[in-house]
Motif scaffolding. Structure first.
Motif, PDB file in Angstrom:
ATOM      1  N   ALA A 199       6.183  -1.700  11.689  1.00  0.00           N
ATOM      2  CA  ALA A 199       6.553  -0.516  10.918  1.00  0.00           C
ATOM      3  C   ALA A 199       7.579   0.292  11.694  1.00  0.00           C
ATOM      4  CB  ALA A 199       5.317   0.341  10.619  1.00  0.00           C
ATOM      5  N   ALA A 200       8.591   0.762  10.999  1.00  0.00           N
ATOM      6  CA  ALA A 200       9.600   1.635  11.596  1.00  0.00           C
ATOM      7  C   ALA A 200       9.377   3.058  11.110  1.00  0.00           C
ATOM      8  CB  ALA A 200      11.001   1.160  11.230  1.00  0.00           C
ATOM      9  N   ASN A 201       9.868   4.008  11.872  1.00  0.00           N
ATOM     10  CA  ASN A 201       9.730   5.413  11.491  1.00  0.00           C
ATOM     11  C   ASN A 201      10.808   5.755  10.473  1.00  0.00           C
ATOM     12  OD1 ASN A 201       9.248   8.105  11.267  1.00  0.00           O
ATOM     13  ND2 ASN A 201       9.902   8.642  13.343  1.00  0.00           N
ATOM     14  N   THR A 202      10.402   5.838   9.205  1.00  0.00           N
ATOM     15  CA  THR A 202      11.353   6.121   8.130  1.00  0.00           C
ATOM     16  C   THR A 202      11.277   7.566   7.655  1.00  0.00           C
ATOM     17  OG1 THR A 202       9.732   5.365   6.503  1.00  0.00           O
ATOM     18  CG2 THR A 202      11.282   3.726   7.350  1.00  0.00           C
ATOM     19  N   ALA A 203      10.565   8.405   8.391  1.00  0.00           N
ATOM     20  CA  ALA A 203      10.435   9.804   7.977  1.00  0.00           C
ATOM     21  C   ALA A 203      11.795  10.477   7.979  1.00  0.00           C
ATOM     22  CB  ALA A 203       9.492  10.539   8.923  1.00  0.00           C
ATOM     23  N   GLY A 204      12.110  11.184   6.913  1.00  0.00           N
ATOM     24  CA  GLY A 204      13.387  11.874   6.795  1.00  0.00           C
ATOM     25  C   GLY A 204      13.209  13.179   6.053  1.00  0.00           C
ATOM     26  N   PRO A 205      14.308  13.830   5.704  1.00  0.00           N
ATOM     27  CA  PRO A 205      14.203  15.132   5.035  1.00  0.00           C
ATOM     28  C   PRO A 205      13.804  15.032   3.574  1.00  0.00           C
ATOM     29  CG  PRO A 205      16.500  14.500   5.291  1.00  0.00           C
ATOM     30  CD  PRO A 205      15.696  13.480   6.034  1.00  0.00           C
ATOM     31  N   LEU A 206      13.841  13.829   2.992  1.00  0.00           N
ATOM     32  CA  LEU A 206      13.548  13.672   1.573  1.00  0.00           C
ATOM     33  C   LEU A 206      12.245  12.892   1.393  1.00  0.00           C
ATOM     34  CD1 LEU A 206      17.108  12.709   0.254  1.00  0.00           C
ATOM     35  CD2 LEU A 206      16.033  14.962   0.231  1.00  0.00           C
ATOM     36  N   PRO A 207      11.571  13.099   0.267  1.00  0.00           N
ATOM     37  CA  PRO A 207      10.370  12.300  -0.012  1.00  0.00           C
ATOM     38  C   PRO A 207      10.727  10.818  -0.088  1.00  0.00           C
ATOM     39  CG  PRO A 207      10.515  14.183  -1.499  1.00  0.00           C
ATOM     40  CD  PRO A 207      11.815  14.114  -0.775  1.00  0.00           C
ATOM     41  N   THR A 208       9.863   9.986   0.430  1.00  0.00           N
ATOM     42  CA  THR A 208      10.093   8.540   0.417  1.00  0.00           C
ATOM     43  C   THR A 208       8.836   7.825  -0.054  1.00  0.00           C
ATOM     44  OG1 THR A 208       9.406   8.303   2.737  1.00  0.00           O
ATOM     45  CG2 THR A 208      11.760   8.635   2.310  1.00  0.00           C
ATOM     46  N   LEU A 209       9.049   6.674  -0.668  1.00  0.00           N
ATOM     47  CA  LEU A 209       7.956   5.779  -1.062  1.00  0.00           C
ATOM     48  C   LEU A 209       8.078   4.537  -0.190  1.00  0.00           C
ATOM     49  CD1 LEU A 209       5.672   4.851  -2.956  1.00  0.00           C
ATOM     50  CD2 LEU A 209       7.434   4.025  -4.536  1.00  0.00           C
ATOM     51  N   THR A 210       7.068   4.274   0.611  1.00  0.00           N
ATOM     52  CA  THR A 210       7.146   3.165   1.574  1.00  0.00           C
ATOM     53  C   THR A 210       6.300   1.969   1.191  1.00  0.00           C
ATOM     54  OG1 THR A 210       5.377   4.161   2.885  1.00  0.00           O
ATOM     55  CG2 THR A 210       7.657   4.728   3.467  1.00  0.00           C
ATOM     56  N   GLY A 211       5.280   2.132   0.364  1.00  0.00           N
ATOM     57  CA  GLY A 211       4.450   0.985   0.031  1.00  0.00           C
ATOM     58  C   GLY A 211       3.453   1.302  -1.066  1.00  0.00           C
ATOM     59  N   MET A 212       2.872   0.229  -1.616  1.00  0.00           N
ATOM     60  CA  MET A 212       1.852   0.346  -2.661  1.00  0.00           C
ATOM     61  C   MET A 212       0.767  -0.681  -2.395  1.00  0.00           C
ATOM     62  SD  MET A 212       4.203   0.874  -6.100  1.00  0.00           S
ATOM     63  CE  MET A 212       5.200  -0.576  -5.764  1.00  0.00           C
ATOM     64  N   THR A 224      -2.758   2.686  -4.982  1.00  0.00           N
ATOM     65  CA  THR A 224      -2.554   3.673  -3.924  1.00  0.00           C
ATOM     66  C   THR A 224      -1.128   3.536  -3.412  1.00  0.00           C
ATOM     67  OG1 THR A 224      -4.879   3.577  -3.261  1.00  0.00           O
ATOM     68  CG2 THR A 224      -3.309   4.479  -1.665  1.00  0.00           C
ATOM     69  N   VAL A 225      -0.382   4.640  -3.437  1.00  0.00           N
ATOM     70  CA  VAL A 225       0.997   4.637  -2.949  1.00  0.00           C
ATOM     71  C   VAL A 225       1.051   5.441  -1.655  1.00  0.00           C
ATOM     72  CG1 VAL A 225       1.921   4.423  -5.277  1.00  0.00           C
ATOM     73  CG2 VAL A 225       1.694   6.689  -4.274  1.00  0.00           C
ATOM     74  N   THR A 226       1.863   4.992  -0.730  1.00  0.00           N
ATOM     75  CA  THR A 226       2.026   5.670   0.555  1.00  0.00           C
ATOM     76  C   THR A 226       3.489   6.015   0.748  1.00  0.00           C
ATOM     77  OG1 THR A 226       2.246   3.517   1.644  1.00  0.00           O
ATOM     78  CG2 THR A 226       0.063   4.513   1.621  1.00  0.00           C
ATOM     79  N   GLY A 227       3.723   7.071   1.499  1.00  0.00           N
ATOM     80  CA  GLY A 227       5.090   7.520   1.755  1.00  0.00           C
ATOM     81  C   GLY A 227       5.082   8.797   2.563  1.00  0.00           C
ATOM     82  N   THR A 228       6.083   9.620   2.375  1.00  0.00           N
ATOM     83  CA  THR A 228       6.200  10.883   3.106  1.00  0.00           C
ATOM     84  C   THR A 228       6.591  11.995   2.155  1.00  0.00           C
ATOM     85  OG1 THR A 228       8.533  10.471   3.635  1.00  0.00           O
ATOM     86  CG2 THR A 228       6.893   9.681   5.221  1.00  0.00           C
ATOM     87  N   ARG A 229       6.180  13.207   2.499  1.00  0.00           N
ATOM     88  CA  ARG A 229       6.560  14.447   1.794  1.00  0.00           C
ATOM     89  C   ARG A 229       6.159  14.433   0.315  1.00  0.00           C
ATOM     90  NH1 ARG A 229       9.902  17.452   5.128  1.00  0.00           N
ATOM     91  NH2 ARG A 229      10.799  16.317   6.883  1.00  0.00           N
TER      92      ARG A 229
END
Length: 406
Positions: A199-212, A224-229
Motif C-alpha cells: 500500500a502506498a500513501n495516497t492521502a491528499g487534499p481531496l476525498p479519494t476512493l481506494t478500495g471496495m 464496504t468502501v475505503t478511502g480518505t476524507r
C-alpha cells in the motif's frame, strides 16, 4: 460477434439502403446482386448492381486476443473480414447513360449518408443473421481503384466495361466455431487465503476512493468502501453507473454503529439494491454540501455477479446428434446487449437465442456433450457467478449448480 451469415447480411443491408435511395431518384429502378457478366443492359428497367468481388482478412484484427476471454482462458479469435463491393448502374433506352449516372449519384449519396450500418438497419434487412449484435460497427468506405486495376477487374468479369465505383465494408467479425476453454477458478490461496499486500500513501487534499470489499458482490449484498476524507461533506452517497444500462444509481449508506462512526472518515458501508443488474459497474463516492456543491471521487470497477436459479441440478439426456439443450434461470435478469455465457465444466457456451428484452430464462446448446456430472457457472459481461460458502466460511462450488448428462 457475428455468425457465418454476416457476409450475406452486409450485402442485403446495402441492397436495402440503396434500393430506397435509387428508387426515389429513378422510379422503377431495382438493386441486384449478380456477377457483372450475368447483368444485361437491355433490361426493361434501370438497375444498380452490387457485386461482392473480393473478401479479405484484416491482419491487425486477426492478431487481437479473443473478445471476452480472461487470464488463463483460451479461445480462438474472430475471423475479421473486409468485404469489397463494386457498384455498377445499368439503364436502357435513349437516355440510358443519363439514367445510369443518376442511379450512380443516388447510390453514392446514400452510402455517404449511411457510412455506418446501424444495428436496426441490419436487423430489418437481414433477420437471418446476428450481425446487428456485433459490438464493432460495419463502416462503408469508398475505395479509389486505378485504371489498370479496373481494366483487370472487367477483364476477369468477361463483361463489357461500364462506369462503376468500389466500396469496402469493414469490419465483419465472425465467431470461431471452435470452443474455448475456461478452467475452474482458484478458490483459496493458502490457509488464510492471503497474498502479499502493498500500500502506498495516497492521502491528499481531496476525498479519494481506494478500495471496495468485496470486489464482486451479489445484488442486495453489503459493500464496504475505503478511502480518505469521507467526512468532509454534509451527505455521502455511493454512485453506480453502467456503460449499457446507464444510471446513475445512488445508494445511501446504512446506519453506522458507534465503532463504525469513529472510522467514518475512511470507511463507509452500503447495502446494494436487490434489483441491481449483473455486470461491471463503475462506483464512486459522492460528497454533497448544504450549499448544493458536490464532489466525486474517482470511480472504481465493481462486479455484480449473476446467480443460477432453480430448478437445479439439471438432468439432461443427449439427443440423437450427441448434443444437449440446457435451459437455466438467472438472477437478476439479463438485459439486451449484455454478453452472456454458460460455462459447463471448462467449456463456455453462448446463448442459443438472442434476447430482445429483459429476461431471466436463457437457453444454450452443448454440442458433443460428455456424459457425467459437470459444474455450471454463469457469466454476464465478464462477471462470473460466485462460489458458495461453507459453514467455516471457506468458498466451495455449489453442489446443485451442475448438469448431469445421461
Amino acid at each position: 460477434m457475428s455468425d457465418s451469415f454476416a457476409v450475406a447480411a452486409v450485402t442485403d443491408t446495402l441492397r436495402a439502403i440503396l434500393q430506397g435511395a435509387v428508387g426515389r431518384q429513378v422510379p422503377g429502378a431495382v438493386v441486384t446482386a449478380r456477377p457483372p457478366d450475368e447483368v444485361t443492359a437491355d433490361r426493361p428497367t434501370a438497375a444498380l448492381n452490387v457485386f461482392l468481388y473480393r473478401a479479405s482478412v484484416d491482419g491487425s484484427w486477426r492478431n487481437l486476443d479473443p473478445v471476452g476471454t480472461r487470464p488463463g482462458e483460451s479461445g480462438r479469435p474472430a475471423l475479421p473480414l473486409v468485404l469489397h463491393y463494386l457498384l455498377t448502374p445499368y439503364a436502357s433506352g435513349e437516355a440510358q447513360e443519363s439514367t445510369a449516372q443518376r442511379i450512380l449519384g443516388a447510390a453514392m449519396l446514400a452510402l455517404h449518408d449511411h457510412a455506418v450500418l446501424g444495428p436496426e438497419e441490419v436487423r430489418r434487412a437481414a433477420p437471418f443473421s446476428d450481425l446487428h449484435l456485433q459490438s464493432e460497427a460495419v463502416r462503408i468506405t469508398p475505395v479509389a481503384v486505378s485504371t489498370d486495376d479496373i481494366s483487370k477487374l472487367w477483364t476477369a468479369f468477361q463483361s463489357q466495361y461500364r462506369t462503376s465505383v468500389a466500396y469496402e465494408a469493414r469490419i465483419v467479425l465472425i465467431d470461431s466455431s471452435l470452443p474455448g476453454r475456461a478452467p475452474l477458478p482458484v478458490l483459496a490461496r493458502g490457509d488464510q487465503d492471503r497474498g502479499p499486500e502493498a500500500a502506498a500513501n495516497t492521502a491528499g487534499p481531496l476525498p479519494t476512493l481506494t478500495g471496495m470489499t468485496p470486489g464482486t458482490v451479489r445484488p442486495g449484498d453489503e459493500l464496504t468502501v475505503t478511502g480518505t476524507r469521507f467526512d468532509e461533506g454534509d451527505a455521502l452517497l455511493l454512485r453506480l453507473t453502467h456503460p449499457l444500462l446507464g444510471g446513475p444509481v445512488d445508494v445511501a449508506p446504512r446506519e453506522a454503529t458507534a465503532a463504525e462512526r469513529e472510522a467514518a472518515a475512511t470507511k463507509a458501508h452500503f447495502e446494494l439494491p436487490g434489483d441491481l443488474a449483473a455486470g461491471t459497474w463503475s462506483a464512486a463516492v459522492l460528497l454533497s454540501a448544504d450549499d448544493g456543491s458536490q464532489q466525486a471521487t474517482r470511480a472504481l470497477p465493481l462486479g455484480v455477479a449473476p446467480r443460477l436459479a432453480g430448478p437445479l441440478p439439471l438432468e439432461e439426456e443427449r439427443e440423437a446428434d450427441g448434443s444437449v439443450r440446457l435451459e437455466v434461470r438467472c438472477e437478476p435478469p439479463v438485459h439486451p446487449g449484455q454478453r452472456v455465457q454458460l460455462i459447463v465444466g471448462e467449456l463456455p457456451l453462448g446463448p442459443l437465442d438472442a434476447f430482445a428484452s429483459t429476461t431471466d430464462r436463457l437457453r444454450f446448446r452443448w454440442p458433443d456433450a460428455r456424459p457425467g456430472r459437470h459444474a455450471l457457472r454463469l457469466r454476464v459481461d465478464d462477471v462470473e457467478s460466485l462460489p458458495a460458502v461453507d459453514a467455516t466460511g471457506r468458498p466451495e462450488f455449489p453442489t446443485d449448480a451442475v448438469v448431469v448428462v445421461a
